[in-house]
Design an enzyme around this catalytic site. Structure first.
Site, short mmCIF file in Angstrom:
data_model
loop_
_atom_site.label_atom_id
_atom_site.label_comp_id
_atom_site.label_asym_id
_atom_site.label_seq_id
_atom_site.Cartn_x
_atom_site.Cartn_y
_atom_site.Cartn_z
N GLY A 5 -35.66 -42.10 96.32
CA GLY A 5 -34.47 -41.48 96.90
C GLY A 5 -34.74 -40.04 97.34
N PRO A 65 -41.50 -48.84 108.76
CA PRO A 65 -41.13 -49.22 110.13
C PRO A 65 -40.11 -48.26 110.75
CG PRO A 65 -41.22 -51.15 108.72
CD PRO A 65 -41.38 -49.97 107.82
N ARG A 86 -26.96 -42.01 111.13
CA ARG A 86 -28.06 -42.95 111.36
C ARG A 86 -28.13 -44.04 110.28
NH1 ARG A 86 -32.92 -41.60 108.54
NH2 ARG A 86 -34.32 -42.00 110.29
N ARG A 106 -39.28 -52.22 98.94
CA ARG A 106 -39.06 -51.13 97.97
C ARG A 106 -37.58 -51.06 97.60
NH1 ARG A 106 -39.82 -47.99 102.98
NH2 ARG A 106 -37.91 -46.85 103.43
N SER A 107 -37.31 -50.45 96.46
CA SER A 107 -35.93 -50.34 96.00
C SER A 107 -35.48 -48.88 96.06
CB SER A 107 -35.82 -50.92 94.58
OG SER A 107 -34.48 -51.03 94.19
N TRP A 116 -28.69 -46.45 96.01
CA TRP A 116 -28.12 -45.48 95.06
C TRP A 116 -26.90 -44.76 95.62
CZ3 TRP A 116 -30.38 -40.17 93.38
CH2 TRP A 116 -30.97 -39.49 94.43
N GLU A 159 -24.34 -34.89 104.71
CA GLU A 159 -25.23 -35.61 103.78
C GLU A 159 -25.80 -34.68 102.71
OE1 GLU A 159 -28.88 -35.88 105.81
OE2 GLU A 159 -29.53 -37.71 104.82
N ASP A 165 -36.89 -38.48 99.44
CA ASP A 165 -37.91 -38.50 100.49
C ASP A 165 -37.56 -37.39 101.49
OD1 ASP A 165 -35.70 -40.35 100.73
OD2 ASP A 165 -36.55 -41.04 102.62
O1 LIG Z 1 -35.42 -42.89 107.44
C1 LIG Z 1 -35.93 -42.02 106.50
C2 LIG Z 1 -35.45 -42.32 105.11
O2 LIG Z 1 -34.02 -42.32 105.13
C3 LIG Z 1 -33.38 -42.70 103.94
O3 LIG Z 1 -33.40 -41.68 102.96
C4 LIG Z 1 -32.39 -40.73 102.95
O4 LIG Z 1 -31.08 -41.27 103.17
C5 LIG Z 1 -30.62 -42.24 102.24
C6 LIG Z 1 -29.21 -42.62 102.63
O5 LIG Z 1 -28.32 -41.58 102.44
C7 LIG Z 1 -30.69 -41.71 100.81
O6 LIG Z 1 -30.43 -42.75 99.91
C8 LIG Z 1 -32.06 -41.11 100.51
O7 LIG Z 1 -32.03 -40.49 99.25
C9 LIG Z 1 -32.39 -40.08 101.59
O8 LIG Z 1 -33.61 -39.44 101.35
C10 LIG Z 1 -33.97 -43.96 103.34
O9 LIG Z 1 -33.42 -44.22 102.07
C11 LIG Z 1 -35.46 -43.87 103.22
O10 LIG Z 1 -35.99 -45.03 102.68
C12 LIG Z 1 -35.99 -43.65 104.62
O11 LIG Z 1 -37.40 -43.67 104.60
#
Ligand SMILES: OC[C@H]1O[C@H](O[C@H]2O[C@H](CO)[C@@H](O)[C@H](O)[C@H]2O)[C@H](O)[C@@H](O)[C@@H]1O
Length: 577
Positions: A301, A268, A149, A202-203, A156, A500, A303
């Site tokens: 990162g 979003p 996805r 956001r970063s 990062w 992942e 989340d």
């Molecule tokens: O869509 C939900 C969240 O998805 C991302 O977070 C996760 O995947 C990223 C890519 O591998 C990774 O950098 C992050 O640590 C993961 O938790 C996204 O970065 C989030 O902002 C988003 O809300």
């Protein structure tokens, strides 16, 4: 008052407004991110007109089928922004493979090298010409995505992807990715969480300056550094200006960094999830506070994770107890301290003395603050700090060890710090986990919690310990690296896929939990395993001196390879589960 803050971005389709609300709340797709990654067929204006037509036709009460029809008629599927691309610098047989003599591991590493071909993306010219038809942020150079996805760059993640690319000798692609990030800092003043407009408020953990360091270690191109140093200054300033606070601690004023959010509304890309979670709160103000916490957690990162829960001073609770904006995180401060150190070194090399001293001061301040506020001699590790209770949060997280990786501790007292940290790992029984280092010890069902094990966190702990050069720490690093490689390889044998995240408690266990299913691909996972195979896979490989070593029985430098051989032999003989 959050009602005056801007939305995630200006788009009334991808970031806020009734269209986004109606489509996302209808739950048309298993994954909320699908819709915001779709391409607008004609124009945002016409799409909005069609939306309001549908609303008036249905008395503002469209059925799911009406909404689906509207989406089908006005949007092209997700992924429409890319054209076929084969990286011109991809090689069948990069040099690092030759170090891996074991045929099974060699074959696997070679397959990981092939995966860059699947994960490479190049944007169509059409995106540059009509950016408002897409949520993707246009960048010139092709890049590697995490996978599944995640169809855009992630801030990062890119650090570990670039590590892997450099091992694969894909220097043009690696540099192209850094150039994209630099161009984004020039355009937006910072790097968003990922390469979509809905991530623009956001970063993510600030690793651009360390990414440039990876390029410098590879080619030491001083002219490149000179050309981009101002952009790096700008990225660093963004963090110092927008993500720091001053804390009064035992009579001292300490400047510390934290994750924040200054926008309105739900994420979003996870709109429905956030709105549903906010139902626990009765006022718009409280709902907005929750959205801010969710977005700040995404910025970290992690989340989502119990690391960010505060309930009666504990880490119990659920997403409604998120308090990211009340926690000083060890890893962010350690990384910024490292950034300041690198910037000081860069400016010294470029003979910008004033700038070098400016960064030296910032670096020294971070070093002092990290030790004063986050280091705990009695626990033997660095800990996050709660602004709510003005107390440490004494819970296990791999990020507690991040100062070792980032080098943000006093090296003159290295033995002291390393001995304490090794004791800490013994105390938390890090050796009982078969599949890697767990993210936390809390079983919440969130993805950055027990039993999940994440590639970047393995890397941070392993390299942090290994780089100390301290024998005990290096032994730990070797054991942890062995477990991680074994577990990833076991999954690879079963699924022919890199994940992942994994399960720390089971050799070959899959990660899970959170708001989407575990993704395959996977950028940082490949980069981390390649780095570990490169670091440990070659040393003393198969020498007679080590052939008798047994995994877990105090393996020395290079012993991980022997351990892997032992494991592989057992696996081949079917003696392991
Ligand atoms: O869509 C939900 C969240 O998805 C991302 O977070 C996760 O995947 C990223 C890519 O591998 C990774 O950098 C992050 O640590 C993961 O938790 C996204 O970065 C989030 O902002 C988003 O809300």
């Amino acid at each position: 008052d959050r009602s005056k803050l801007p939305p995630a971005c200006n788009s009334m389709i991808y970031c806020h407004g009734p269209l986004l609300n109606t489509v996302q709340m209808a739950g048309l797709y298993n994954d909320s991110k699908t819709f915001v990654d779709m391409k607008i067929k004609i124009s945002p204006k016409i799409t909005l007109e069609h939306f309001y037509d549908m609303m008036s036709r249905t008395d503002s009460n469209p059925t799911k089928a009406d909404i689906q029809e509207f989406v089908n008629q006005n949007f092209d599927p997700e992924g429409s922004e890319f054209e076929d691309w084969r990286p011109s610098d991809w090689k069948h047989n990069p040099g690092f493979l030759a170090k891996i003599k074991d045929p099974l591991l060699h074959k696997w590493a070679s397959a990981l090298n092939d995966l860059w071909l699947d994960l490479g993306r190049k944007m169509k010219e059409a995106v540059k010409e009509s950016p408002d038809l897409y949520s993707i942020i246009y960048v010139e150079q092709p890049f590697i995505v995490p996978g599944g996805r995640f169809r855009e760059f992630y801030y990062w993640d890119s650090y570990w992807i670039i590590k892997g690319l450099l091992l694969s000798e894909m220097r043009t692609t690696a540099k192209g990715m850094v150039n994209n990030l630099l161009s984004i800092v020039d355009r937006y003043g910072f790097i968003p969480n990922g390469g979509r407009i809905y991530y623009l408020m956001r970063s993510q953990p600030p690793l651009l300056i360390p990414m440039v360091q990876l390029l410098m270690e590879d080619t030491d191109d001083l002219e490149y550094l000179r050309e981009h140093i101002h952009t790096l200054d700008k990225e660093f300033d963004y963090w110092m200006t927008n993500h720091t606070i001053e804390i009064n601690h035992e009579g001292k004023k300490l400047k510390m960094a934290m994750y924040m959010d200054n926008s309105q509304g739900p994420r979003p890309e996870s709109y429905k999830e956030d709105v549903d979670c906010a139902r626990h709160f009765d006022t718009t103000e409280k709902k907005e506070e929750l959205y801010a916490e969710l977005k700040a957690a995404a910025e970290s990162g992690w989340d989502f994770s119990s690391r960010w829960f505060i309930l009666n001073g504990t880490n119990k609770g659920n997403l409604t107890n998120l308090k990211v904006r009340s926690i000083i995180p060890v890893d962010l401060n350690a990384i910024l301290c490292w950034n300041a150190q690198l910037m000081m070194e860069y400016h010294t090399r470029l003979q910008n003395e004033e700038k070098a001293s400016y960064y030296r001061r910032i670096h020294d301040d971070f070093m002092e603050a990290i030790e004063e506020l986050l280091w705990h001699e009695d626990v033997g590790v660095w800990l996050d700090y709660s602004l709510e209770s003005s107390r440490r949060r004494d819970y296990f997280y791999p990020s507690n060890l991040s100062p070792l990786w980032a080098g943000s501790y006093d090296k003159a007292r290295k033995d002291y710090f390393v001995n304490r940290v090794v004791n800490y790992l013994d105390k938390v029984k890090m050796d009982i986990f078969e599949g890697g280092i767990p993210t936390t010890f809390e079983h919440t069902g969130e993805q950055w919690d027990y039993p999940n094990a994440w590639p970047p966190l393995q890397y941070i702990v392993i390299m942090g310990l290994a780089n100390t050069g301290h024998p005990e720490a290096m032994r730990y690093a070797t054991e942890l690296a062995t477990k991680w490689v074994r577990s990833n390889f076991e999954v690879w044998k079963q699924k022919a896929a890199m994940l992942e995240k994994y399960d720390a408690t089971i050799l070959g266990g899959l990660g899970g939990g959170g708001e989407y299913v575990v993704q395959t691909g996977f950028g940082w996972s490949n980069g981390v395993v390649m780095s570990l195979l490169n670091r440990y896979g070659a040393d003393n490989f198969g020498t007679a001196a080590e052939s008798g070593a047994v995994y877990g029985a105090g393996v020395g430098a290079g012993g991980v390879v022997t351990a892997l051989l032992v494991v592989l032999a057992s696996l081949a003989a079917g003696t392991l589960g």
